[in-house]
Design a protein around this motif. Structure first.
Motif, PDB file in Angstrom:
ATOM      1  N   ALA A  31      14.393  39.352  19.442  1.00 27.82           N
ATOM      2  CA  ALA A  31      15.082  38.383  18.586  1.00 27.82           C
ATOM      3  C   ALA A  31      14.045  37.556  17.827  1.00 27.82           C
ATOM      4  N   GLU A  32      14.452  37.090  16.662  1.00 26.37           N
ATOM      5  CA  GLU A  32      13.647  36.191  15.840  1.00 26.37           C
ATOM      6  C   GLU A  32      12.223  36.718  15.649  1.00 26.37           C
ATOM      7  N   SER A  70      10.039  39.283  24.502  1.00 29.45           N
ATOM      8  CA  SER A  70      10.468  37.879  24.429  1.00 29.45           C
ATOM      9  C   SER A  70       9.363  36.992  24.975  1.00 29.45           C
ATOM     10  N   THR A 111      15.463  33.817  25.697  1.00 32.23           N
ATOM     11  CA  THR A 111      16.430  34.105  24.639  1.00 32.23           C
ATOM     12  C   THR A 111      17.658  34.786  25.242  1.00 32.23           C
ATOM     13  N   LYS A 112      18.810  34.121  25.133  1.00 33.12           N
ATOM     14  CA  LYS A 112      20.022  34.598  25.811  1.00 33.12           C
ATOM     15  C   LYS A 112      20.422  35.993  25.368  1.00 33.12           C
ATOM     16  N   SER A 113      20.370  36.270  24.060  1.00 35.99           N
ATOM     17  CA  SER A 113      20.805  37.583  23.580  1.00 35.99           C
ATOM     18  C   SER A 113      19.929  38.694  24.155  1.00 35.99           C
ATOM     19  N   SER A 114      18.636  38.438  24.288  1.00 36.87           N
ATOM     20  CA  SER A 114      17.732  39.446  24.841  1.00 36.87           C
ATOM     21  C   SER A 114      17.965  39.639  26.332  1.00 36.87           C
TER      22      SER A 114
END
Length: 286
Positions: free
Chosen positions: A142-143, A189, A194-197
Protein backbone atom coordinates in the motif's frame (compact mmCIF):
# COMPACT_ATOMS: atom_id res chain seq x y z
CA UNK A 1 42.07 -6.67 9.53
CA UNK A 2 41.16 -5.94 5.95
CA UNK A 3 37.41 -6.10 6.59
CA UNK A 4 35.76 -3.09 8.25
CA UNK A 5 35.00 -4.22 11.80
CA UNK A 6 31.69 -2.35 11.80
CA UNK A 7 30.60 -4.22 8.68
CA UNK A 8 31.70 -7.50 10.28
CA UNK A 9 29.74 -6.80 13.46
CA UNK A 10 26.55 -6.16 11.48
CA UNK A 11 27.13 -9.20 9.30
CA UNK A 12 27.57 -11.56 12.26
CA UNK A 13 25.10 -9.85 14.59
CA UNK A 14 22.35 -12.50 14.38
CA UNK A 15 24.80 -15.33 15.07
CA UNK A 16 25.99 -13.74 18.34
CA UNK A 17 24.80 -14.73 21.79
CA UNK A 18 22.32 -12.29 23.40
CA UNK A 19 25.02 -11.02 25.79
CA UNK A 20 27.45 -10.52 22.90
CA UNK A 21 24.81 -8.56 20.99
CA UNK A 22 24.78 -6.05 23.85
CA UNK A 23 28.46 -5.39 23.19
CA UNK A 24 27.71 -5.07 19.46
CA UNK A 25 24.91 -2.59 20.16
CA UNK A 26 27.21 -0.36 22.21
CA UNK A 27 29.89 -0.36 19.51
CA UNK A 28 27.43 0.29 16.67
CA UNK A 29 25.40 2.95 18.43
CA UNK A 30 28.00 4.72 20.56
CA UNK A 31 29.69 7.93 19.57
CA UNK A 32 32.32 7.46 22.28
CA UNK A 33 36.02 8.10 21.83
CA UNK A 34 37.40 4.71 20.77
CA UNK A 35 40.96 5.70 21.65
CA UNK A 36 39.98 6.11 25.32
CA UNK A 37 37.85 2.95 25.46
CA UNK A 38 38.83 0.27 27.99
CA UNK A 39 37.53 -3.25 28.44
CA UNK A 40 36.09 -2.19 31.79
CA UNK A 41 34.17 0.70 30.21
CA UNK A 42 32.81 -1.44 27.36
CA UNK A 43 31.69 -4.20 29.72
CA UNK A 44 29.93 -1.69 31.97
CA UNK A 45 28.31 0.15 29.05
CA UNK A 46 26.97 -3.13 27.65
CA UNK A 47 26.06 -4.40 31.13
CA UNK A 48 28.00 -7.62 30.60
CA UNK A 49 31.11 -9.22 32.08
CA UNK A 50 34.62 -8.64 30.78
CA UNK A 51 34.88 -12.30 29.64
CA UNK A 52 31.82 -11.61 27.46
CA UNK A 53 33.70 -8.75 25.77
CA UNK A 54 36.57 -11.15 25.09
CA UNK A 55 34.16 -13.77 23.69
CA UNK A 56 32.65 -11.08 21.46
CA UNK A 57 36.13 -10.19 20.20
CA UNK A 58 36.82 -13.84 19.36
CA UNK A 59 33.44 -14.08 17.62
CA UNK A 60 34.78 -11.35 15.33
CA UNK A 61 37.85 -13.47 14.59
CA UNK A 62 40.09 -11.46 16.93
CA UNK A 63 42.33 -12.59 19.76
CA UNK A 64 40.94 -10.27 22.39
CA UNK A 65 39.95 -6.74 23.40
CA UNK A 66 43.25 -5.14 22.41
CA UNK A 67 42.93 -6.37 18.82
CA UNK A 68 39.26 -5.36 18.79
CA UNK A 69 40.18 -1.82 19.83
CA UNK A 70 42.84 -1.65 17.11
CA UNK A 71 40.29 -2.79 14.52
CA UNK A 72 37.83 -0.14 15.69
CA UNK A 73 40.46 2.59 15.53
CA UNK A 74 41.60 1.67 12.03
CA UNK A 75 38.17 0.97 10.54
CA UNK A 76 37.04 3.35 7.77
CA UNK A 77 33.79 3.89 9.69
CA UNK A 78 35.77 5.26 12.64
CA UNK A 79 37.54 7.80 10.45
CA UNK A 80 34.39 9.21 8.89
CA UNK A 81 31.83 11.56 10.32
CA UNK A 82 29.23 9.44 12.06
CA UNK A 83 25.66 10.12 10.86
CA UNK A 84 24.16 9.45 14.28
CA UNK A 85 22.98 13.00 14.80
CA UNK A 86 21.28 12.99 11.40
CA UNK A 87 19.26 9.80 11.68
CA UNK A 88 16.08 11.30 13.04
CA UNK A 89 16.52 14.74 11.64
CA UNK A 90 13.64 17.17 11.52
CA UNK A 91 13.29 19.92 8.97
CA UNK A 92 12.87 23.56 9.81
CA UNK A 93 12.81 26.92 7.99
CA UNK A 94 16.40 27.43 9.18
CA UNK A 95 17.72 24.36 7.33
CA UNK A 96 20.05 24.97 4.41
CA UNK A 97 19.59 23.18 1.10
CA UNK A 98 23.31 22.46 1.11
CA UNK A 99 22.83 20.22 4.18
CA UNK A 100 20.11 18.05 2.63
CA UNK A 101 22.33 15.69 0.54
CA UNK A 102 24.40 14.72 3.59
CA UNK A 103 21.29 14.23 5.73
CA UNK A 104 19.46 12.08 3.19
CA UNK A 105 22.46 9.98 2.16
CA UNK A 106 23.57 9.46 5.78
CA UNK A 107 20.12 8.29 6.79
CA UNK A 108 19.86 5.90 3.86
CA UNK A 109 23.30 4.48 4.62
CA UNK A 110 22.33 3.88 8.24
CA UNK A 111 19.10 2.18 7.17
CA UNK A 112 21.04 -0.18 4.91
CA UNK A 113 23.55 -0.92 7.66
CA UNK A 114 20.69 -1.71 10.04
CA UNK A 115 19.25 -4.06 7.43
CA UNK A 116 22.54 -5.95 7.19
CA UNK A 117 22.54 -6.18 10.98
CA UNK A 118 18.97 -7.42 11.42
CA UNK A 119 18.08 -9.36 8.26
CA UNK A 120 18.20 -13.11 8.80
CA UNK A 121 20.04 -14.93 5.99
CA UNK A 122 18.11 -18.06 7.00
CA UNK A 123 14.80 -16.25 6.45
CA UNK A 124 16.10 -14.89 3.14
CA UNK A 125 17.01 -18.41 2.02
CA UNK A 126 13.54 -19.66 2.99
CA UNK A 127 11.88 -16.82 1.07
CA UNK A 128 13.97 -17.44 -2.06
CA UNK A 129 13.20 -21.16 -2.03
CA UNK A 130 9.50 -20.55 -1.41
CA UNK A 131 9.28 -18.16 -4.37
CA UNK A 132 11.32 -20.48 -6.61
CA UNK A 133 8.98 -23.39 -5.88
CA UNK A 134 5.71 -21.45 -6.03
CA UNK A 135 3.23 -21.77 -8.87
CA UNK A 136 2.58 -18.04 -8.55
CA UNK A 137 3.55 -15.07 -6.38
CA UNK A 138 0.94 -12.59 -5.18
CA UNK A 139 2.23 -9.21 -3.96
CA UNK A 140 0.59 -7.06 -1.31
CA UNK A 141 1.50 -3.42 -0.62
CA UNK A 142 0.00 0.00 0.00
CA UNK A 143 0.99 3.62 -0.56
CA UNK A 144 4.78 4.10 -0.61
CA UNK A 145 5.48 0.35 -0.69
CA UNK A 146 3.60 -0.01 -3.99
CA UNK A 147 6.62 1.30 -5.90
CA UNK A 148 8.75 -1.44 -4.34
CA UNK A 149 6.12 -4.07 -5.14
CA UNK A 150 6.09 -2.94 -8.77
CA UNK A 151 9.87 -3.30 -8.90
CA UNK A 152 9.71 -6.81 -7.42
CA UNK A 153 6.90 -7.79 -9.78
CA UNK A 154 8.96 -6.68 -12.78
CA UNK A 155 12.01 -8.64 -11.63
CA UNK A 156 10.00 -11.81 -10.95
CA UNK A 157 8.28 -11.63 -14.34
CA UNK A 158 11.68 -11.31 -16.03
CA UNK A 159 12.69 -14.49 -14.19
CA UNK A 160 9.68 -16.33 -15.56
CA UNK A 161 7.74 -16.40 -12.29
CA UNK A 162 4.00 -15.84 -12.58
CA UNK A 163 3.41 -12.72 -10.51
CA UNK A 164 0.35 -10.63 -9.68
CA UNK A 165 0.19 -7.19 -8.10
CA UNK A 166 -2.92 -5.01 -7.81
CA UNK A 167 -2.51 -1.47 -6.49
CA UNK A 168 -6.13 -1.47 -5.32
CA UNK A 169 -6.42 -2.81 -1.72
CA UNK A 170 -9.82 -4.38 -2.38
CA UNK A 171 -8.48 -6.38 -5.33
CA UNK A 172 -5.54 -7.43 -3.18
CA UNK A 173 -7.90 -8.85 -0.55
CA UNK A 174 -10.06 -10.64 -3.10
CA UNK A 175 -7.06 -12.06 -4.95
CA UNK A 176 -5.35 -13.17 -1.74
CA UNK A 177 -8.40 -15.18 -0.70
CA UNK A 178 -8.22 -17.18 -3.94
CA UNK A 179 -4.66 -18.43 -3.42
CA UNK A 180 -3.78 -21.94 -2.26
CA UNK A 181 -0.83 -23.93 -0.90
CA UNK A 182 0.94 -23.80 -4.27
CA UNK A 183 1.22 -20.01 -4.10
CA UNK A 184 3.28 -17.47 -2.18
CA UNK A 185 1.85 -14.19 -0.89
CA UNK A 186 4.47 -11.54 -0.19
CA UNK A 187 3.55 -8.35 1.65
CA UNK A 188 5.71 -5.22 1.81
CA UNK A 189 4.97 -2.91 4.75
CA UNK A 190 7.56 -0.77 6.51
CA UNK A 191 5.50 -0.22 9.66
CA UNK A 192 3.63 -3.51 9.41
CA UNK A 193 0.52 -1.70 10.61
CA UNK A 194 -1.32 -1.03 7.35
CA UNK A 195 -4.74 -2.63 7.85
CA UNK A 196 -5.38 -3.45 4.18
CA UNK A 197 -2.04 -5.27 3.92
CA UNK A 198 -2.60 -7.17 7.16
CA UNK A 199 -6.09 -8.21 6.04
CA UNK A 200 -4.87 -9.35 2.60
CA UNK A 201 -1.93 -11.35 3.99
CA UNK A 202 -4.20 -12.89 6.62
CA UNK A 203 -6.62 -13.97 3.87
CA UNK A 204 -3.75 -15.51 1.91
CA UNK A 205 -2.59 -17.47 4.95
CA UNK A 206 -6.10 -18.73 5.65
CA UNK A 207 -6.34 -19.82 2.01
CA UNK A 208 -3.24 -21.97 2.52
CA UNK A 209 -0.61 -19.89 0.72
CA UNK A 210 2.94 -19.54 2.01
CA UNK A 211 3.24 -16.03 3.41
CA UNK A 212 6.28 -13.73 3.42
CA UNK A 213 6.59 -10.18 4.72
CA UNK A 214 9.22 -7.46 4.29
CA UNK A 215 8.90 -5.15 7.28
CA UNK A 216 11.00 -3.14 9.71
CA UNK A 217 10.59 -4.69 13.16
CA UNK A 218 9.98 -7.97 14.96
CA UNK A 219 6.96 -6.43 16.64
CA UNK A 220 5.14 -5.44 13.42
CA UNK A 221 1.48 -6.57 13.69
CA UNK A 222 1.61 -8.04 10.18
CA UNK A 223 4.23 -10.56 11.31
CA UNK A 224 1.55 -12.72 12.91
CA UNK A 225 0.29 -13.51 9.40
CA UNK A 226 3.73 -14.39 8.02
CA UNK A 227 5.52 -17.71 7.74
CA UNK A 228 8.74 -15.88 6.84
CA UNK A 229 9.75 -12.42 8.08
CA UNK A 230 12.43 -10.38 6.30
CA UNK A 231 13.26 -7.65 8.80
CA UNK A 232 15.02 -4.52 7.56
CA UNK A 233 15.74 -2.79 10.87
CA UNK A 234 14.59 -2.35 14.41
CA UNK A 235 13.58 1.30 14.83
CA UNK A 236 11.53 3.99 13.19
CA UNK A 237 13.00 7.18 11.76
CA UNK A 238 11.43 10.58 11.26
CA UNK A 239 9.54 10.42 7.96
CA UNK A 240 10.96 6.89 7.68
CA UNK A 241 7.82 5.32 6.31
CA UNK A 242 7.41 7.92 3.61
CA UNK A 243 10.97 8.37 2.40
CA UNK A 244 13.69 6.12 3.72
CA UNK A 245 11.83 2.80 3.80
CA UNK A 246 12.33 2.45 0.04
CA UNK A 247 16.11 2.08 0.26
CA UNK A 248 15.92 -0.95 2.56
CA UNK A 249 12.90 -2.51 0.84
CA UNK A 250 14.53 -2.20 -2.58
CA UNK A 251 17.72 -3.70 -1.17
CA UNK A 252 15.75 -6.75 0.02
CA UNK A 253 14.07 -7.00 -3.40
CA UNK A 254 17.52 -7.10 -5.00
CA UNK A 255 18.57 -9.77 -2.50
CA UNK A 256 15.57 -11.91 -3.46
CA UNK A 257 16.26 -11.40 -7.17
CA UNK A 258 19.94 -12.27 -6.84
CA UNK A 259 19.13 -15.14 -4.50
CA UNK A 260 16.79 -16.68 -7.06
CA UNK A 261 19.52 -16.54 -9.70
CA UNK A 262 21.98 -18.24 -7.36
CA UNK A 263 19.38 -20.83 -6.29
CA UNK A 264 18.74 -22.10 -9.83
CA UNK A 265 21.11 -20.36 -12.23
CA UNK A 266 20.30 -22.38 -15.40
CA UNK A 267 16.53 -21.99 -15.01
CA UNK A 268 16.41 -18.29 -14.22
CA UNK A 269 19.15 -17.14 -16.59
CA UNK A 270 17.28 -18.93 -19.39
CA UNK A 271 14.17 -16.95 -18.55
CA UNK A 272 16.20 -13.75 -18.43
CA UNK A 273 17.52 -14.43 -21.93
CA UNK A 274 13.97 -15.08 -23.17
CA UNK A 275 12.78 -11.84 -21.56
CA UNK A 276 15.64 -9.94 -23.18
CA UNK A 277 14.67 -11.34 -26.58
CA UNK A 278 11.06 -10.24 -26.11
CA UNK A 279 12.25 -6.80 -25.05
CA UNK A 280 14.43 -6.41 -28.15
CA UNK A 281 11.58 -7.46 -30.47
CA UNK A 282 9.18 -5.12 -28.68
CA UNK A 283 11.53 -2.17 -29.03
CA UNK A 284 12.09 -2.91 -32.75
CA UNK A 285 8.35 -3.01 -33.42
CA UNK A 286 7.62 0.32 -31.70
Amino acid sequence: METDIYYLIRKRYLSLRPSERKVADVLLDSGSDISAMTIEWLAQAAQVSQPTVIRFSKAMGLEGFRQLKTALLTAPSAQETRPGDLLSFATSPQDKLADIPAKVISTNIQHLKDTLKHLSTHALTQAVQAIAQAESVFLIAAENSCAVAEDLATKLVYLGIKTTFHTDPYRQSVGAAKLDRRDVALAISYTGRTKSSIDALSSAKLAGARTVVITNTDSSPINCCADIVLRTGNRQYFYGGAIFSRSTQLAVVDMLYTGLLVDDYPRFTRHLEESATVSRVFNLER
